[in-house]
Scaffold this motif. Structure first.
Motif: not given
Length: 406
Positions: A29-30, A33, A71, A75, A78
């Motif tokens: 997912a890096d 994102c 944002i 992060e 996550r």
């Protein structure tokens, strides 16, 4: 703010466990994102700086920085979910009245700028981690747990370095903002209490006194005996009004505390307690007036609780100094069970008041007793309250000001 610590994953091994799959999911997912964060950072900074010569440039940049905080929050969530990284949330910016104070606060927000930097540096790293993880899933899958652990650890370091609060200062700012709210609320509550007591007590008696004296004045010539009786009744009302005003003044700041200090003031308070109280004050000098007042009212309220709730046969109050702290301890041999959240005890309010001045409030009250409540306050020298020397002496200052006609 969160006070959680990181949850370290188990050591990597030649197997695909739950932690490995979480790390792989985070690494895959890096790229999306990081791409979204990079585009947002570039767009907001470029547009804001490019239009800074116009009236809308800086406000757009400020809005972009505010969004960067959101944002960064996502992060952190996550990383917390997939990597077990639990870090404190940075403190919120204080509320500003007016457009320009808000604009300046947003533009100099270090948390938002670090979040934008995180968006810039994440893109190349996201491309690298996505590529290595994808290739490892197809070709190097036996060593994927070790590779994923290494890449995930780098991610953990990046999140801690750029998305954590910068230092203890931000944490301290948030605590002080909370403490300031407690102080403001406490002061407002005290003001409402004083207004209510004046309105319901002394003011009502003084109004009745004025009416009684008016009626006595009308009857002074026609019925002197009735007038004399009314004056006697008014005299009694004056005494009651004076007593209520003295009680109210004692609740604001007792004269004995100002004149003679904690020892005498606490002895006076203990004399009004319904159980015998032994008072011991071991202070070589008096603390600052503000600290002394907080200590007095803390002990006073605790002794009221002893009278109302403890069913104790005796109590004791000790006050002493330890280095830069003023220590208070109130003990009783009652039934115990006191709690900070106990209904009607006011313990939580006392803890908040002491916390607002960097104090500590500890309750040890098992069921069946005894109850020991310890409070500590920062020590401030009384000498700091009033400047010393000929120019700073209060009497000399009043004489000097009077000579100047002030």
């Amino acid at each position: 703010m969160s006070d959680h610590t990181d949850t370290p994953p188990p050591p990597a091994r030649f197997a695909y466990g739950r932690h490995t799959w979480k790390e792989v999911a985070h690494l895959l997912a890096d790229l999306p994102c990081a791409l979204a964060g990079f585009l947002y950072a570039v767009a907001t900074v470029a547009i804001g700086v490019g239009l800074s010569v116009t009236v809308i440039g800086l406000p757009l940049l400020a809005l972009g920085l505010a969004g960067a905080r959101g944002i960064a929050r996502a992060e952190r969530a996550r990383a917390r979910k997939l990597l077990g990284v639990r870090i404190d949330e940075p403190s919120r910016l204080p509320r500003r009245d007016g457009f320009f104070p808000w604009l300046w606060a947003q533009l100099k927000d270090p948390v938002a700028w670090r979040s934008q930097l995180y968006g810039f540096v994440r893109l190349p790293w996201g491309v690298l981690t996505f590529a290595l993880t994808t290739v490892s899933l197809l070709v190097l899958w036996p060593v994927l747990p070790f590779l994923a652990r290494g890449l995930a650890n780098a991610d953990r370091g990046m999140v801690r370095g750029l998305l954590s609060p910068s230092d203890e200062l931000e944490r301290r700012i948030a605590e002080l903002e909370s403490d300031r709210g407690v102080v403001v609320d406490t002061a407002a509550a005290d003001l409402r209490r004083i207004e209510r007591d004046l309105h319901d007590g002394a003011q009502a008696r003084l109004v009745a006194l004025a009416m009684g004296l008016g009626l006595a004045k009308e009857k002074l010539l026609d019925d002197p005996e009735a007038a004399a009786a009314m004056v006697d009744e008014a005299h009694g009302e004056v005494k009651l009004a004076l007593q209520e005003l003295r009680d109210l003044a004692r609740g604001i700041h007792p004269a004995v505390l100002t004149d003679r200090g904690l020892d005498a003031a606490l002895s006076a308070v203990s004399a009004r307690c319904t159980v015998p109280v032994k008072v011991s004050v071991d202070l070589a000098e008096r603390p600052a007036a503000a600290i002394e007042g907080i200590a007095y009212f803390t002990v006073s309220e605790l002794l009221q609780n002893v009278s109302k709730h403890s069913r104790a046969r005796s109590a004791a109050v000790e006050v002493w100094r330890t280095k830069d702290r003023l220590m208070l301890q109130v003990r009783d041999d009652g039934v115990g069970g006191a709690r900070l959240d106990g209904a009607g005890t006011g313990m939580a309010g006392l803890a908040e008041r002491l916390g607002a001045v960097d104090g500590v409030f500890v309750v040890d009250s098992p069921e069946g007793g005894p109850t020991v409540i310890t409070a500590e306050l920062p020590w401030r020298d009384r000498a700091l309250d009033t400047p010393r020397g000929p120019a700073g002496d209060p009497a000399r200052r009043r004489a000097r000001d009077g000579a100047r006609g002030r």
